[in-house]
Design a protein around this motif. Structure first.
Motif, mmCIF file in Angstrom:
data_model
loop_
_atom_site.group_PDB
_atom_site.id
_atom_site.type_symbol
_atom_site.label_atom_id
_atom_site.label_comp_id
_atom_site.label_asym_id
_atom_site.label_seq_id
_atom_site.Cartn_x
_atom_site.Cartn_y
_atom_site.Cartn_z
ATOM 1 N N LEU A 268 0.832 -1.202 0.000
ATOM 2 C CA LEU A 268 0.000 0.000 0.000
ATOM 3 C C LEU A 268 0.868 1.255 0.000
ATOM 4 C CD1 LEU A 268 -2.716 1.439 0.154
ATOM 5 C CD2 LEU A 268 -2.702 1.067 2.639
ATOM 6 N N ALA A 269 1.969 1.213 0.740
ATOM 7 C CA ALA A 269 2.887 2.358 0.770
ATOM 8 C C ALA A 269 3.466 2.629 -0.614
ATOM 9 C CB ALA A 269 4.007 2.104 1.776
ATOM 10 N N LYS A 270 3.810 1.573 -1.344
ATOM 11 C CA LYS A 270 4.313 1.747 -2.707
ATOM 12 C C LYS A 270 3.245 2.360 -3.607
ATOM 13 C CE LYS A 270 7.237 -2.375 -2.324
ATOM 14 N NZ LYS A 270 7.480 -3.738 -2.880
ATOM 15 N N ALA A 271 2.004 1.897 -3.447
ATOM 16 C CA ALA A 271 0.913 2.430 -4.260
ATOM 17 C C ALA A 271 0.658 3.897 -3.942
ATOM 18 C CB ALA A 271 -0.353 1.605 -4.019
ATOM 19 N N ARG A 272 0.750 4.260 -2.675
ATOM 20 C CA ARG A 272 0.583 5.667 -2.284
ATOM 21 C C ARG A 272 1.657 6.535 -2.928
ATOM 22 N NH1 ARG A 272 -0.984 7.880 2.540
ATOM 23 N NH2 ARG A 272 1.203 8.166 3.135
ATOM 24 N N SER A 273 2.888 6.051 -2.940
ATOM 25 C CA SER A 273 3.983 6.820 -3.550
ATOM 26 C C SER A 273 3.729 7.025 -5.036
ATOM 27 C CB SER A 273 5.313 6.090 -3.338
ATOM 28 O OG SER A 273 5.641 6.020 -1.965
ATOM 29 N N ALA A 274 3.263 5.967 -5.702
ATOM 30 C CA ALA A 274 2.964 6.082 -7.131
ATOM 31 C C ALA A 274 1.833 7.072 -7.365
ATOM 32 C CB ALA A 274 2.605 4.711 -7.689
ATOM 33 N N ARG A 275 0.789 6.986 -6.543
ATOM 34 C CA ARG A 275 -0.339 7.907 -6.663
ATOM 35 C C ARG A 275 0.095 9.347 -6.433
ATOM 36 N NH1 ARG A 275 -4.273 6.801 -2.102
ATOM 37 N NH2 ARG A 275 -3.159 8.475 -1.046
ATOM 38 N N ASN A 276 1.073 9.510 -5.548
ATOM 39 C CA ASN A 276 1.568 10.845 -5.212
ATOM 40 C C ASN A 276 2.498 11.402 -6.289
ATOM 41 O OD1 ASN A 276 1.735 12.956 -3.093
ATOM 42 N ND2 ASN A 276 3.891 12.392 -3.028
ATOM 43 N N GLY A 277 2.908 10.550 -7.246
ATOM 44 C CA GLY A 277 3.846 10.990 -8.265
ATOM 45 C C GLY A 277 5.288 10.889 -7.837
ATOM 46 N N THR A 278 5.570 10.132 -6.752
ATOM 47 C CA THR A 278 6.926 9.974 -6.244
ATOM 48 C C THR A 278 7.572 8.768 -6.893
ATOM 49 O OG1 THR A 278 6.259 10.897 -4.107
ATOM 50 C CG2 THR A 278 8.342 9.686 -4.171
ATOM 51 N N ALA A 279 8.678 8.989 -7.569
ATOM 52 C CA ALA A 279 9.369 7.895 -8.248
ATOM 53 C C ALA A 279 9.878 6.872 -7.248
ATOM 54 C CB ALA A 279 10.533 8.444 -9.072
ATOM 55 N N ALA A 280 9.859 5.610 -7.631
ATOM 56 C CA ALA A 280 10.291 4.534 -6.744
ATOM 57 C C ALA A 280 11.802 4.581 -6.529
ATOM 58 C CB ALA A 280 9.891 3.183 -7.335
ATOM 59 N N MET A 281 12.218 4.193 -5.314
ATOM 60 C CA MET A 281 13.636 4.105 -4.997
ATOM 61 C C MET A 281 14.109 2.703 -5.374
ATOM 62 S SD MET A 281 16.589 3.807 -3.407
ATOM 63 C CE MET A 281 16.208 2.566 -2.172
ATOM 64 N N LYS A 282 14.955 2.604 -6.400
ATOM 65 C CA LYS A 282 15.352 1.303 -6.937
ATOM 66 C C LYS A 282 16.648 0.783 -6.342
ATOM 67 C CE LYS A 282 12.996 2.303 -11.303
ATOM 68 N NZ LYS A 282 13.133 2.468 -12.756
ATOM 69 N N GLY A 283 17.346 1.598 -5.566
ATOM 70 C CA GLY A 283 18.552 1.126 -4.913
ATOM 71 C C GLY A 283 19.809 1.239 -5.748
ATOM 72 N N ASN A 284 19.663 1.576 -7.018
ATOM 73 C CA ASN A 284 20.835 1.764 -7.866
ATOM 74 C C ASN A 284 20.964 3.239 -8.233
ATOM 75 O OD1 ASN A 284 18.482 1.615 -9.389
ATOM 76 N ND2 ASN A 284 19.600 1.128 -11.262
#
Length: 511
Positions: A268-284
């Motif tokens: 759900l936290a990942k979905a909230r970030s996507a909804r917010n327009g926040t790019a995912a942290m991929k670690g690289n």
């Protein structure tokens, strides 16, 4: 105009079709009905509080209770330790260590120079090393060297201790902003940054009250001066808070292993970030993306603005010295200087609450109005009002000019579409601030010029003027970006009906 400014392109196609009231979980995913109480809560807290599902509200509640509380304690201690130097200086350390001329100023210069050098690397380290471990080790490190300052017997020793403390403390500021911006949405972020940030003035204020109490009750205890006891007590406090950070900071939504969030809540936290327009942290860390930062306006406008604004609110650092020069007692020096920070706390709460309700429009106005007001208290000291009470008022009102939490929430919003951009700019803004603080005070705030500090106070007044104008510049560039991204989104929608991945990649490369 407001509708155009509110638009933002999300990082993935699925997120683009999700509105704030949509929910990605079943069962308890339906939003609550709004009665009078619910509307009141939505008004004073998150504007979308009752638009969230029960599951989302539980997630945010856990983040507030565990993550935000732990990081707030760490920030409180950092500012407690940072303010201890000025409180110890006016409470006997100056005489005990035979600090003369500008040696005290150089202690601050060393601190700021080291912190400056570590700001930009901090967030990139946090992308490779879990922030929970990174922040915990940092907290424990500066706790050890805070304790060690109690044994200093010369100003040269204090130079070394200030270097070590600065090294460990330098990571906390940018990494904390980076983490908070990864978990909270636009309607939530500024208030949380504000609640976290007020621990700073609370710690600074508490340092003054603590030093006043220690001076009255512990000065000379077991043969140690009161200012040494201050460092001992603060050093002992730091170690357990470090362990607390390790267990309660959840890292990022994409790699969190924290014990208090279920797997469903992490999704759900990942979905909230996507909804917010926040790019995912991929670690690289994509070197090409990092270099692309240097081709955008974000770095060359946001970072210098924060450096200039940060110096505009520096008058308070000289307040205790002013009080000492005008014959105030040791207790009154510490207590009155702490009052400045107590004024800052309600101002920050008000500014951040208003800011989160203005995300449809712009946070710019919540930055601009306090800075315009700040021309008065900074002007009182710049032109040295003839009345001592008015000058004291000018120092006290320094706390009402702070808009740092609003600005960093604005930065997270402006740079949400690219992780490297958000991480780099967040670190760069504080880097520029500490870079200026590493040398500018040594020129304009020489202790030999006190308590008048004519050059220093006129510099802060000029910085307040420039930073107020700079808010308009940032607003203009951000509005231009939003228009461009909205236009490209509309063109992409017309051609494909959805925000495709290729279209998003093209937009991201241009911004």
């Amino acid at each position: 105009m407001a509708m155009v400014e509110a638009m933002d392109l999300p990082p993935v196609a699925s997120a683009a079709m999700i509105e704030p009231g949509d929910h990605l979980m079943t069962g308890d995913a339906l939003p609550s009905r709004k009665g009078r109480w619910e509307k009141f809560v939505s008004y004073v807290w998150d504007s979308d509080y009752y638009d969230k599902s029960d599951a989302e509200r539980r997630l945010v509640f856990k983040l507030d209770i565990f993550m935000l509380s732990a990081m707030t304690l760490g920030w409180w201690l950092k500012n407690l330790d940072q303010t201890n130097l000025s409180n110890a200086y006016v409470s006997g350390m100056k005489e005990d260590l035979h600090i003369e001329a500008n040696q005290y100023t150089y202690m601050n210069v060393i601190y700021n120079a080291v912190v400056c050098g570590m700001q930009i690397p901090s967030n990139f380290i946090a992308m490779k090393v879990r922030p929970s471990l990174f922040l915990a080790l940092s907290e424990i490190g500066w706790g050890i060297f805070t304790f060690a300052q109690a044994g200093a017997h010369s100003y040269q020793a204090m130079y070394g201790f200030r270097f070590c403390i600065a090294f460990f403390e330098s990571f906390y500021y940018p990494v904390a902003f980076f983490i908070l911006g990864s978990w909270y949405t636009k309607q939530e972020l500024a208030k949380r940054i504000g609640l976290w940030f007020i621990a700073g003035p609370a710690g600074s204020a508490f340092s003054g009250y603590m030093q006043a109490g220690i001076y009255r009750s512990m000065d000379g205890l077991h043969g140690l001066a009161g200012w040494r006891w201050l460092y001992i007590i603060c050093g002992v406090i730091g170690i357990p808070i470090g362990f607390l950070l390790f267990f309660l900071v959840p890292d990022f939504p994409e790699n969190s292993k924290v014990w208090y969030l279920s797997e469903a809540e992490k999704e759900l936290a990942k979905a909230r970030s996507a909804r917010n327009g926040t790019a995912a942290m991929k670690g690289n860390i994509n070197l090409k993306s990092v270099l692309l930062v240097f081709t955008t306006w974000h770095l060359f406008v946001l970072a210098p603005w924060y450096g200039i604004y940060g110096f505009a609110v520096q008058n308070g650092a000289q307040f205790a010295i002013y009080l000492k020069a005008f014959g105030y007692s040791v207790s009154r020096r510490n207590v009155m200087a702490s009052g400045m920070y107590l004024i800052e706390i309600p101002c920050l709460l008000i500014y951040t609450a208003i800011s989160d309700r203005m995300t449809r429009y712009s946070r710019a106005w919540v930055c601009l109005i306090p800075l315009l007001w700040g021309l008065f208290p900074t002007g009182v000291l710049a032109f040295w009002a003839p009345s001592n009470p008015l000058r004291v008022f000018g120092f006290m009102m320094t706390g009402s000019i702070y808009v740092t939490p609003v600005f960093y929430a604005w930065v997270a919003e402006i740079c949400a579409h690219r992780t490297e951009l958000r991480g780099f700019v967040t670190g760069a803004t504080s880097c520029v601030f500490y870079c200026l603080n590493a040398w500018l005070p040594a020129i304009v705030f020489l202790q030999t010029d006190g308590p008048r500090f004519e050059k220093g106070f006129k510099t802060t007044f000029a910085c307040c003027c420039v930073s107020a104008a700079g808010v308009i510049v940032i607003w203009f560039f951000h509005r231009r970006d939003l228009r461009q991204r909205a236009l490209e989104a509309q063109e992409g929608s017309n051609s494909s009906g959805v925000y495709g991945k290729e279209h998003h990649h093209d937009v991201e490369s241009k911004i």
